[in-house]
Design a protein around this motif. Structure first.
Motif, PDB file in Angstrom:
ATOM      1  N   ILE A 182      -7.134   3.143 -12.679  1.00 29.15           N
ATOM      2  CA  ILE A 182      -6.323   3.756 -11.630  1.00 29.15           C
ATOM      3  C   ILE A 182      -6.874   5.129 -11.260  1.00 29.15           C
ATOM      4  CG2 ILE A 182      -3.992   4.506 -11.006  1.00 29.15           C
ATOM      5  CD1 ILE A 182      -4.445   1.408 -11.452  1.00 29.15           C
ATOM      6  N   ASP A 183      -6.938   5.341  -9.972  1.00 25.91           N
ATOM      7  CA  ASP A 183      -7.342   6.657  -9.482  1.00 25.91           C
ATOM      8  C   ASP A 183      -6.128   7.546  -9.281  1.00 25.91           C
ATOM      9  OD1 ASP A 183      -9.189   8.610  -8.312  1.00 25.91           O
ATOM     10  OD2 ASP A 183      -8.121   8.152  -6.445  1.00 25.91           O
ATOM     11  N   ARG A 184      -5.092   7.010  -8.605  1.00 21.87           N
ATOM     12  CA  ARG A 184      -3.907   7.832  -8.338  1.00 21.87           C
ATOM     13  C   ARG A 184      -2.708   6.960  -7.977  1.00 21.87           C
ATOM     14  NH1 ARG A 184      -7.066   7.472  -3.877  1.00 21.87           N
ATOM     15  NH2 ARG A 184      -6.043   7.368  -1.831  1.00 21.87           N
ATOM     16  N   GLY A 185      -1.547   7.591  -7.985  1.00 20.09           N
ATOM     17  CA  GLY A 185      -0.325   6.910  -7.575  1.00 20.09           C
ATOM     18  C   GLY A 185       0.376   7.741  -6.526  1.00 20.09           C
TER      19      GLY A 185
ATOM     20  N   GLY B  34       4.094   7.472  -4.671  1.00 22.57           N
ATOM     21  CA  GLY B  34       5.364   6.780  -4.437  1.00 22.57           C
ATOM     22  C   GLY B  34       5.345   5.391  -5.054  1.00 22.57           C
ATOM     23  N   ALA B  35       5.499   4.355  -4.206  1.00 18.97           N
ATOM     24  CA  ALA B  35       5.540   2.981  -4.702  1.00 18.97           C
ATOM     25  C   ALA B  35       4.150   2.413  -4.940  1.00 18.97           C
ATOM     26  CB  ALA B  35       6.274   2.097  -3.691  1.00 18.97           C
ATOM     27  N   THR B  36       3.119   3.175  -4.598  1.00 18.27           N
ATOM     28  CA  THR B  36       1.769   2.619  -4.538  1.00 18.27           C
ATOM     29  C   THR B  36       0.849   3.141  -5.630  1.00 18.27           C
ATOM     30  OG1 THR B  36       2.023   2.566  -2.147  1.00 18.27           O
ATOM     31  CG2 THR B  36      -0.199   2.216  -2.992  1.00 18.27           C
ATOM     32  N   LEU B  37       0.112   2.184  -6.208  1.00 19.04           N
ATOM     33  CA  LEU B  37      -0.910   2.480  -7.200  1.00 19.04           C
ATOM     34  C   LEU B  37      -2.250   2.251  -6.497  1.00 19.04           C
ATOM     35  CD1 LEU B  37      -0.550   3.013 -10.274  1.00 19.04           C
ATOM     36  CD2 LEU B  37      -0.614   0.550 -10.616  1.00 19.04           C
ATOM     37  N   ILE B  38      -3.185   3.188  -6.657  1.00 18.20           N
ATOM     38  CA  ILE B  38      -4.471   3.058  -5.978  1.00 18.20           C
ATOM     39  C   ILE B  38      -5.567   3.067  -7.029  1.00 18.20           C
ATOM     40  CG2 ILE B  38      -6.026   4.112  -4.257  1.00 18.20           C
ATOM     41  CD1 ILE B  38      -3.161   5.456  -3.309  1.00 18.20           C
ATOM     42  N   ASP B  39      -6.375   2.008  -7.060  1.00 18.23           N
ATOM     43  CA  ASP B  39      -7.376   1.913  -8.122  1.00 18.23           C
ATOM     44  C   ASP B  39      -8.694   2.552  -7.684  1.00 18.23           C
ATOM     45  OD1 ASP B  39      -8.856   0.029  -6.680  1.00 18.23           O
ATOM     46  OD2 ASP B  39      -8.223  -1.683  -7.900  1.00 18.23           O
ATOM     47  N   VAL B  40      -9.656   2.585  -8.620  1.00 19.51           N
ATOM     48  CA  VAL B  40     -10.913   3.301  -8.376  1.00 19.51           C
ATOM     49  C   VAL B  40     -11.800   2.604  -7.343  1.00 19.51           C
ATOM     50  CG1 VAL B  40     -11.020   4.553 -10.565  1.00 19.51           C
ATOM     51  CG2 VAL B  40     -11.841   2.185 -10.454  1.00 19.51           C
TER      52      VAL B  40
ATOM     53  N   LEU C 227      10.962   6.420 -12.712  1.00 18.11           N
ATOM     54  CA  LEU C 227      12.123   5.873 -12.006  1.00 18.11           C
ATOM     55  C   LEU C 227      12.071   6.161 -10.506  1.00 18.11           C
ATOM     56  CD1 LEU C 227      14.654   4.380 -13.145  1.00 18.11           C
ATOM     57  CD2 LEU C 227      15.888   6.525 -12.853  1.00 18.11           C
ATOM     58  N   PHE C 228      11.345   7.202 -10.125  1.00 19.92           N
ATOM     59  CA  PHE C 228      11.240   7.565  -8.701  1.00 19.92           C
ATOM     60  C   PHE C 228       9.846   7.285  -8.141  1.00 19.92           C
ATOM     61  CE2 PHE C 228      14.859   9.773 -10.351  1.00 19.92           C
ATOM     62  CZ  PHE C 228      15.793   9.686  -9.333  1.00 19.92           C
ATOM     63  N   GLY C 229       9.081   6.476  -8.841  1.00 17.39           N
ATOM     64  CA  GLY C 229       7.730   6.171  -8.376  1.00 17.39           C
ATOM     65  C   GLY C 229       6.758   7.278  -8.763  1.00 17.39           C
ATOM     66  N   HIS C 230       5.550   7.193  -8.189  1.00 17.60           N
ATOM     67  CA  HIS C 230       4.476   8.112  -8.583  1.00 17.60           C
ATOM     68  C   HIS C 230       4.562   9.459  -7.885  1.00 17.60           C
ATOM     69  CE1 HIS C 230       2.318   5.077 -10.873  1.00 17.60           C
ATOM     70  NE2 HIS C 230       2.752   4.230  -9.951  1.00 17.60           N
ATOM     71  N   ALA C 231       4.205  10.491  -8.649  1.00 14.84           N
ATOM     72  CA  ALA C 231       4.037  11.840  -8.107  1.00 14.84           C
ATOM     73  C   ALA C 231       5.241  12.302  -7.294  1.00 14.84           C
ATOM     74  CB  ALA C 231       2.750  11.907  -7.258  1.00 14.84           C
TER      75      ALA C 231
ATOM     76  N   GLU D 268       6.934  -9.042 -20.623  1.00 12.89           N
ATOM     77  CA  GLU D 268       7.404  -7.776 -20.075  1.00 12.89           C
ATOM     78  C   GLU D 268       8.361  -8.028 -18.916  1.00 12.89           C
ATOM     79  OE1 GLU D 268       6.520  -5.145 -21.673  1.00 12.89           O
ATOM     80  OE2 GLU D 268       4.714  -5.755 -22.765  1.00 12.89           O
ATOM     81  N   VAL D 269       8.996  -6.964 -18.438  1.00  9.68           N
ATOM     82  CA  VAL D 269       9.983  -7.084 -17.362  1.00  9.68           C
ATOM     83  C   VAL D 269       9.464  -6.434 -16.079  1.00  9.68           C
ATOM     84  CG1 VAL D 269      11.932  -7.202 -18.951  1.00  9.68           C
ATOM     85  CG2 VAL D 269      11.155  -4.960 -18.141  1.00  9.68           C
ATOM     86  N   LEU D 270      10.254  -6.535 -15.028  1.00  9.32           N
ATOM     87  CA  LEU D 270       9.946  -5.843 -13.772  1.00  9.32           C
ATOM     88  C   LEU D 270      10.596  -4.465 -13.823  1.00  9.32           C
ATOM     89  CD1 LEU D 270      10.973  -8.723 -11.321  1.00  9.32           C
ATOM     90  CD2 LEU D 270       8.637  -7.990 -11.790  1.00  9.32           C
ATOM     91  N   PHE D 271       9.781  -3.434 -13.608  1.00  5.56           N
ATOM     92  CA  PHE D 271      10.328  -2.072 -13.577  1.00  5.56           C
ATOM     93  C   PHE D 271      10.344  -1.605 -12.123  1.00  5.56           C
ATOM     94  CE2 PHE D 271       8.302  -2.357 -17.810  1.00  5.56           C
ATOM     95  CZ  PHE D 271       9.348  -1.942 -18.628  1.00  5.56           C
ATOM     96  N   SER D 272      11.508  -1.652 -11.512  1.00  2.00           N
ATOM     97  CA  SER D 272      11.583  -1.192 -10.123  1.00  2.00           C
ATOM     98  C   SER D 272      11.709   0.333 -10.087  1.00  2.00           C
ATOM     99  CB  SER D 272      12.759  -1.856  -9.410  1.00  2.00           C
ATOM    100  OG  SER D 272      13.928  -1.681 -10.166  1.00  2.00           O
ATOM    101  N   SER D 273      11.537   0.898  -8.908  1.00  2.00           N
ATOM    102  CA  SER D 273      11.665   2.345  -8.762  1.00  2.00           C
ATOM    103  C   SER D 273      12.357   2.674  -7.448  1.00  2.00           C
ATOM    104  CB  SER D 273      10.294   3.027  -8.803  1.00  2.00           C
ATOM    105  OG  SER D 273       9.692   3.012  -7.515  1.00  2.00           O
ATOM    106  N   MET D 274      12.799   3.913  -7.364  1.00  2.00           N
ATOM    107  CA  MET D 274      13.448   4.395  -6.140  1.00  2.00           C
ATOM    108  C   MET D 274      12.467   4.511  -4.982  1.00  2.00           C
ATOM    109  SD  MET D 274      16.629   4.779  -6.463  1.00  2.00           S
ATOM    110  CE  MET D 274      17.071   5.953  -5.179  1.00  2.00           C
TER     111      MET D 274
END
Ligand SMILES: *Cc1c(COP(=O)(O)O)cnc(C)c1O
Length: 435
Positions: free
Chosen positions: A38-41, A43-49, A65-69, A399-405
């Motif tokens: 992973i390069d960065r996150g 909000g709801a999005t994960l961005i890989d290298v 719980l509120f997503g990334h950053a 594992e489970v689904l971990f949702s976020s705001m």
């Protein structure tokens, strides 16, 4: 979707880090394929290298719980860091975080901060043993309480994913005082307590187990455990490392109205930083050093940066947040349920408030074996079908689904659309999915 950069990094990593990862499930062993670096996150999005974007349904295994950053969390941590990263002396933030936790969690009158859920669970066990003068622990098959020796017995997700029964390196001595019982089985608990009750220091459980996929407690089971702990004089420990601050501000204990003696917290409480906690009645917690003889310590415990991030996240919590999070979780869970039904895929989606899990089996789920018997190969296919469509699920069927705001309406719609296509692919009808 190119994974060239991740592939190269994974190869390099395997030369310098065991398995190429710093925590086993990250290696994708049970689903196959190349773990994404992973390069960065955002909000709801994960961005890989490689520049691929994924909607994140793992959220660092729960903490975010509120997503990334999330701005408030990052700003609080940054402000704290500018004042110095660690002092090894008390700070005001620790007092404020302790007060927040006590205000939120019904069972906690005093709390101590540590660095990981493992450390919190291990310390809770030592406290229970120190306070009762007893040795034995009762734990449930498939529940995970971190990787300390006494608790790494039939421990769910990570261990189950790798197919290792316990772990080499855990001595017989360390495991011999851990008594295992099946979840949701009152007769087995009663029998174990009839046999070992006088020697029992603690009954430990995840009150809403989420490391053997999601297997909620049967009606009345948590109250039954409370009564059994009282009958035997054992300390009731709820490991709310996942459920704490996720099922609601008061965790599973507030949701189910059953108050344990000690609560273990982690993940969300640190806002994405290495911070965890254990707490309980003042009279019990006062057994800890320096007031009492039960030793427990930590150079970086209560780290000011982690505390600031944890506090900032906890301060964002209110009823509206949980309504919204439950709404998002419901949309995702129902999306998968409908997708499986219309594609004729034999799978079930369990939802318990803001937690949900997908299991490829049609039998009711009461205990670990019910999840172990599911089709984990089908989960691996779903995982990749979703990943190909830009949705990042946990790389293990335990594992489970971990949702976020951060999952706003358009993002939820994309998850549901991807679920529909993935289910068609699993059913062997990719053409219809494309059309
Ligand atoms: C993640 C987890 C732990 C361990 O926490 P770490 O911070 O990974 O050591 C303990 N208990 C439960 C229920 C967990 O989900």
């Amino acid at each position: 979707m190119s994974t060239d950069v991740s592939s190269r990094l994974f190869e390099r990593a395997q030369a310098s880090i065991p398995g190429g990862v710093n925590s086993p499930v990250r290696a994708f062993n049970s689903v196959g394929g190349i773990p994404r670096f992973i390069d960065r996150g955002e909000g709801a999005t994960l961005i890989d290298v490689d520049g691929n974007h994924y909607i994140d349904l793992v959220n660092s295994w729960g903490p975010l719980l509120f997503g990334h950053a999330r701005r408030e969390v990052i700003e609080a941590a940054t402000a704290a860091m500018l004042k110095g990263s660690s002092f090894g002396a008390p700070t005001e933030g620790e007092v404020r975080l302790a007060e927040q936790i006590i205000d939120a969690v019904p069972s906690i009158e005093k709390v101590r901060l540590v660095n990981s859920g493992t450390e919190a669970g291990m310390s809770a066990v030592r406290l229970a043993r120190g306070a009762t003068g007893r040795d034995k622990l009762l734990k449930f098959v498939g529940h995970y309480h971190g990787h300390s020796d006494a608790l790494l017995v039939a421990a769910g997700s990570g261990v189950a994913t790798l197919g290792i029964p316990g772990s080499p390196g855990v001595t017989e001595g360390a495991a011999k005082d851990t008594i295992l019982v099946p979840w949701n089985d009152e007769a087995a608990v009663t029998a174990a307590i009839d046999l070992h009750g006088d020697d029992l220091a603690a009954i430990l459980c995840e009150p809403v187990p989420a490391n053997m996929n999601l297997v909620p407690p049967a009606e009345g089971f948590l109250a039954f455990l409370r009564a059994q702990a009282d009958r035997s004089g054992a300390v009731l420990v709820f490991d709310e490392v996942i459920s704490g601050f996720r099922l609601g501000r008061g965790g599973a204990q507030a949701m189910h109205g059953v108050v344990p003696d000690i609560t273990v917290l982690g993940k969300i409480v640190g806002g994405g930083f290495p911070l965890a906690a254990f707490g309980g009645r003042a009279e019990l917690m006062d057994h800890l050093a320096p007031d009492g003889p039960v030793y427990q310590a930590g150079t970086l415990s209560g780290n000011p940066v982690a505390v600031a991030a944890g506090l900032a996240q906890l301060e964002l919590l209110n009823d509206e947040v949980y309504d919204c999070l439950e709404g998002a979780t419901r949309i995702v869970a129902d999306g998968f349920t409908d997708a499986f039904a219309s594609a004729g895929v034999r799978a079930q989606v369990t939802r318990h408030g803001t937690l949900a899990g997908i299991v490829f089996s049609e039998s009711p789920l009461h205990r670990y074996e019910d999840v172990a018997a599911a089709d984990h190969g089908a989960y691996a296919r779903l995982f990749h079908a979703m990943l190909d469509r830009g949705v990042y699920l946990a790389p293990s069927g335990y594992e489970v689904l971990f949702s976020s705001m951060a999952l706003e309406q358009p993002v939820l719609a994309r998850i549901v659309e991807a679920a529909g296509e993935a289910a068609e692919e699993l059913a062997g009808r990719p053409d219809e999915a494309a059309g």
